[in-house]
Write an enzyme that holds these catalytic residues in place. Structure first.
Site, PDB file in Angstrom:
ATOM      1  N   HIS A 291      24.930 128.010  41.697  1.00 14.47           N
ATOM      2  CA  HIS A 291      26.274 128.229  42.429  1.00 14.47           C
ATOM      3  C   HIS A 291      27.378 127.847  41.376  1.00 14.47           C
ATOM      4  CE1 HIS A 291      24.454 127.897  46.512  1.00 14.47           C
ATOM      5  NE2 HIS A 291      23.359 128.454  45.928  1.00 14.47           N
TER       6      HIS A 291
ATOM      7  N   GLU B  29      29.704 125.685  41.522  1.00 15.78           N
ATOM      8  CA  GLU B  29      29.794 124.321  41.317  1.00 15.78           C
ATOM      9  C   GLU B  29      28.913 123.582  40.407  1.00 15.78           C
ATOM     10  OE1 GLU B  29      30.318 125.033  45.940  1.00 15.78           O
ATOM     11  OE2 GLU B  29      29.295 126.017  44.217  1.00 15.78           O
TER      12      GLU B  29
ATOM     13  N   CYS C  59      28.025 124.222  49.629  1.00 22.46           N
ATOM     14  CA  CYS C  59      26.829 123.969  50.504  1.00 22.46           C
ATOM     15  C   CYS C  59      26.060 122.475  50.180  1.00 22.46           C
ATOM     16  CB  CYS C  59      25.786 125.116  49.884  1.00 22.46           C
ATOM     17  SG  CYS C  59      24.814 124.771  48.340  1.00 22.46           S
TER      18      CYS C  59
ATOM     19  N   CYS D 239      25.129 121.804  46.625  1.00 21.91           N
ATOM     20  CA  CYS D 239      26.418 121.409  45.669  1.00 21.91           C
ATOM     21  C   CYS D 239      26.877 120.266  46.219  1.00 21.91           C
ATOM     22  CB  CYS D 239      27.368 122.635  46.008  1.00 21.91           C
ATOM     23  SG  CYS D 239      26.639 124.065  45.061  1.00 21.91           S
TER      24      CYS D 239
END
Length: 162
Positions: free
Chosen positions: A56, A58, A86, A89
């Site tokens: 992701h 992040e 999410c 993260c």
């Protein structure tokens, strides 16, 4: 630079990352990490191109920032991301001790900063994250909506052709 101006400036940098993801056919989500007025980590979604569910935006930015600081503790940093993080993260944000998170738009399907869960304020964790929500919300939301609209149109065309 005032905090609101800085937030908008760095969110635009996160949007640049999101556009890079979009060019690769990835969901256009971007992130940057700022330390002492400098970007020390940046990333965009790479799940499809890397075949790695942990890439992701992040997570990519956190890894880069940790390497830059030569420390897993990302103290005195701010993470800017175009979509609400999410659970994975937010777990990484908390574990990295990132003190401040700025995000553009909520993620009603997977958000862990208020949409589904709120890890930023959970007193059971040993670290809290200050959160600013809604910076460049309309632009980031339009980018995501446009991406998914285009994806649906492509799928419709494939169905018609087959």
């Amino acid at each position: 630079m005032a905090e609101q101006e800085a937030d908008a400036f760095y969110m635009r940098k996160a949007m640049d990352e999101a556009h890079a993801a979009e060019k690769l056919g990835e969901v256009p989500i971007g992130a940057v990490i700022v330390h002492q007025g400098r970007i020390i980590g940046s990333g965009f979604n790479r799940r499809e191109t890397s075949n790695d569910p942990t890439t992701h935006a992040e997570m990519v930015a956190i890894r880069e920032a940790a390497a830059h600081l030569d420390s897993w503790r990302l103290l005195d940093t701010t993470l800017y991301v175009t979509l609400e993080p999410c659970t994975m993260c937010m777990g990484a944000i908390i574990l990295a001790r990132i003190p401040r998170l700025v995000y553009a738009c909520r993620d009603p399907r997977a958000g862990a900063v208020g949409s589904i869960y709120d890890f930023s304020r959970d007193e059971r964790f040993n670290h809290r994250v200050a959160v600013t929500e809604g910076v460049l919300q309309e632009e980031c939301s339009a980018l995501l909506s446009g991406f998914f609209r285009q994806l649906r149109e492509q799928k419709r065309k494939l169905k018609i052709e087959n």
